[in-house]
Design a protein around this motif. Structure first.
Motif, PDB file in Angstrom:
ATOM      1  N   UNK A   9       2.340   5.195  -3.697  1.00 45.12           N
ATOM      2  CA  UNK A   9       2.429   6.646  -3.874  1.00 45.12           C
ATOM      3  C   UNK A   9       3.227   7.325  -2.771  1.00 45.12           C
ATOM      4  N   UNK A  10       3.828   6.563  -1.869  1.00 44.30           N
ATOM      5  CA  UNK A  10       4.604   7.153  -0.781  1.00 44.30           C
ATOM      6  C   UNK A  10       6.076   7.257  -1.173  1.00 44.30           C
ATOM      7  N   UNK A  11       6.799   8.065  -0.418  1.00 42.20           N
ATOM      8  CA  UNK A  11       8.220   8.239  -0.713  1.00 42.20           C
ATOM      9  C   UNK A  11       9.015   6.996  -0.344  1.00 42.20           C
ATOM     10  N   UNK A  12       8.694   6.370   0.787  1.00 42.00           N
ATOM     11  CA  UNK A  12       9.337   5.121   1.211  1.00 42.00           C
ATOM     12  C   UNK A  12       8.458   3.973   0.739  1.00 42.00           C
ATOM     13  N   UNK A  13       8.958   3.212  -0.222  1.00 46.96           N
ATOM     14  CA  UNK A  13       8.124   2.181  -0.854  1.00 46.96           C
ATOM     15  C   UNK A  13       8.644   0.767  -0.651  1.00 46.96           C
ATOM     16  N   UNK A  14       9.725   0.601   0.130  1.00 45.44           N
ATOM     17  CA  UNK A  14      10.290  -0.730   0.326  1.00 45.44           C
ATOM     18  C   UNK A  14      10.506  -0.991   1.811  1.00 45.44           C
ATOM     19  N   UNK A  15      10.639  -2.271   2.163  1.00 44.67           N
ATOM     20  CA  UNK A  15      10.827  -2.664   3.547  1.00 44.67           C
ATOM     21  C   UNK A  15      11.553  -4.002   3.609  1.00 44.67           C
ATOM     22  N   UNK A  16      11.958  -4.387   4.823  1.00 43.15           N
ATOM     23  CA  UNK A  16      12.570  -5.696   5.024  1.00 43.15           C
ATOM     24  C   UNK A  16      11.476  -6.763   4.982  1.00 43.15           C
ATOM     25  N   UNK A  17      11.631  -7.821   4.200  1.00 42.40           N
ATOM     26  CA  UNK A  17      10.581  -8.842   4.108  1.00 42.40           C
ATOM     27  C   UNK A  17      10.422  -9.671   5.381  1.00 42.40           C
ATOM     28  N   UNK A  18      11.355  -9.587   6.325  1.00 43.31           N
ATOM     29  CA  UNK A  18      11.291 -10.390   7.545  1.00 43.31           C
ATOM     30  C   UNK A  18      10.807  -9.561   8.722  1.00 43.31           C
ATOM     31  N   UNK A  34       0.786  -1.226   0.000  1.00 36.88           N
ATOM     32  CA  UNK A  34       0.000   0.000   0.000  1.00 36.88           C
ATOM     33  C   UNK A  34       0.812   1.267   0.000  1.00 36.88           C
ATOM     34  N   UNK A  35       2.071   1.213  -0.452  1.00 36.92           N
ATOM     35  CA  UNK A  35       2.925   2.406  -0.420  1.00 36.92           C
ATOM     36  C   UNK A  35       3.379   2.802  -1.821  1.00 36.92           C
TER      37      UNK A  35
END
Length: 339
Positions: A178-187, A175-176
Motif C-alpha cells: 500500500x506504499x508509494x515505493x513498492x520495489x527495491x534492489x534484491x541485493x 510489506x509495501x
C-alpha cells in the motif's frame, strides 16, 4: 482490527506534475494527503467533481469514483497595474514561483514519479512492466494498447513495436503493497525511488542497483546467474548523457539490422522472388542469345531393356506408325493403334 482504507487520486495539474495514487486510512483528514507538498495552506484549495472540498473533511467523505484536484489561488493586485500592494507575504511569492516554474517546485516529486509510475498512463508500476531502449518505464498493457491504436505521443516515437520493449523484473519491497515505493534492489535493499541509480540487464530483465553490480564482481546476473556483457547494462531513467548514449546505441543496432536484411536480399537467400536483379538479367541475356544447350528429347527406344525389342518397347509409349493404315471407301474405322 485494521482500519479501513481508501484509494485516492490526487491530481496536480496546476503544478505540472503527474497524478498521485495514494492509499490512506478513511478516518484521516484530506489534508493528510498533502503533507509531502511544500505548499502553504493559503496558496491552494481543493476541488472534487468541480466543487470545493474542505481539507479538514475526512477521506471517507469523498465519493468512491471522485478524485481530488489541487488548484492554485490566483494572485490579485490592488491597483490593477501589476505593482506592489504592500500586502505581499512569503506565501504569495511561493505560490507565484510554483505557478511560473512548476518544474522547479519539487524535483524530488518528479523524480519519484518516474520510478513509481508508468511514463505513459501515470498509473503505479505493476507487473508486467517493460522498459524502452532509452530506460523509460511502462506498464505493458497501456503501452501495447497505445501502439495498436497508434496513440503514442511524439516524445515516444522511438517505440515502433514490441521489439522495442524490454521486459523487466522488479523486486517487490516486503510489506509495501500500500506504499508509494513498492520495489527495491534484491541485493542491497535500496528502494526504487530514484535516489539510487538502477540498471536493467537486457538479457534477463532483472533490475539491480549500480552499487550491487560494483560490489559483487561477477559475469552473471546476481539473481538468475545468466551471463551478460557490458553493453547489456541499461540505465533506468538515466541522465541526459546516459540517454544520449542509449539513443546512439539504438540507432546503431537498427542500422546493423537493416544492413543485414539488405545483404540477405542481395544474396537471394529469401527465394527467387527476391533474387539479385543482375543474376536474373544475365540469365535472360543468355537465353536470348541462344547460348543455352537445347533440352535433349526423351526416346523410349534408348532405354529399352536388354531382352526387349526396341521397336515394341517404344510402341508402349508412342502411337503406332500411322502410315501403315489406309482408309477404305466403306469405313473409316481403323485399328486401335491409330486412335
Amino acid at each position: 482490527m485494521a482500519p479501513a482504507t481508501r484509494s485516492v487520486v490526487l491530481r496536480l495539474d496546476d503544478l505540472a506534475l503527474p497524478p498521485r495514487y495514494l492509499t490512506v486510512a478513511s478516518d484521516l483528514p484530506v489534508s493528510h494527503l498533502l503533507r509531502s507538498l511544500p505548499l502553504p495552506s493559503s496558496s491552494f484549495y481543493l476541488t472534487s467533481d468541480g466543487r470545493p472540498f474542505a481539507p479538514t473533511a475526512p477521506v471517507a467523505s469523498l465519493p468512491r469514483s471522485a478524485s481530488l484536484q489541487l488548484r492554485l489561488r490566483a494572485l490579485r493586485g490592488g491597483g490593477g497595474d501589476g505593482g506592489s500592494t504592500c500586502a505581499e507575504s512569503r506565501d504569495c511569492y511561493l505560490s507565484m514561483y510554483l505557478a511560473k516554474k512548476p518544474d522547479k517546485a519539487d524535483p524530488n516529486e518528479a523524480r519519484l514519479s518516474r520510478f513509481t509510475c508508468c511514463a505513459l498512463s501515470g498509473e503505479p508500476l505493476a507487473a508486467p512492466a517493460v522498459a524502452d531502449r532509452l530506460g523509460n518505464l511502462f506498464n505493458k498493457e497501456p503501452l501495447v494498447e497505445a501502439l495498436l491504436h497508434k496513440r503514442l505521443p511524439k516524445a515516444l516515437s522511438h517505440i515502433r513495436g514490441l521489439k522495442d520493449m524490454i521486459p523487466i523484473h522488479l523486486h517487490p519491497k516486503p510489506g509495501a503493497a500500500d506504499e508509494e515505493v513498492r520495489f527495491q534492489c534484491p541485493v542491497t535493499g535500496f528502494e526504487f525511488n530514484g535516489k539510487s541509480q538502477f540498471l536493467a540487464l537486457r538479457g534477463c530483465g532483472h533490475v539491480l542497483s549500480v552499487k550491487a553490480l560494483k560490489e559483487v564482481k561477477t559475469p552473471g546476473c546476481l539473481v538468475c546467474h545468466k551471463e551478460f556483457e557490458e553493453a547489456d547494462k541499461m540505465p533506468i531513467n538515466g541522465t541526459e548523457e546516459e540517454v544520449a548514449v542509449l539513443r546512439q546505441r539504438m540507432e546503431e543496432e537498427r542500422g546493423k539490422l537493416k544492413d543485414k536484411k539488405d545483404k540477405k536480399l542481395a544474396n537471394g537467400l529469401s527465394g527467387s522472388k527476391h533474387a539479385a536483379p543482375a543474376a536474373i538479367a544475365a540469365d535472360t541475356d543468355k537465353l536470348e542469345k541462344g547460348d543455352a544447350a537445347p533440352a535433349k528429347r526423351y526416346k523410349a527406344a534408348d532405354h529399352a531393356p536388354a531382352y526387349a525389342n526396341k521397336k515394341v518397347y517404344a510402341s508402349i509409349f508412342t502411337s503406332s506408325n500411322k502410315s501403315d493404315f489406309k482408309e477404305t471407301y466403306s469405313c473409316r474405322s481403323l485399328p486401335l493403334g491409330r486412335n
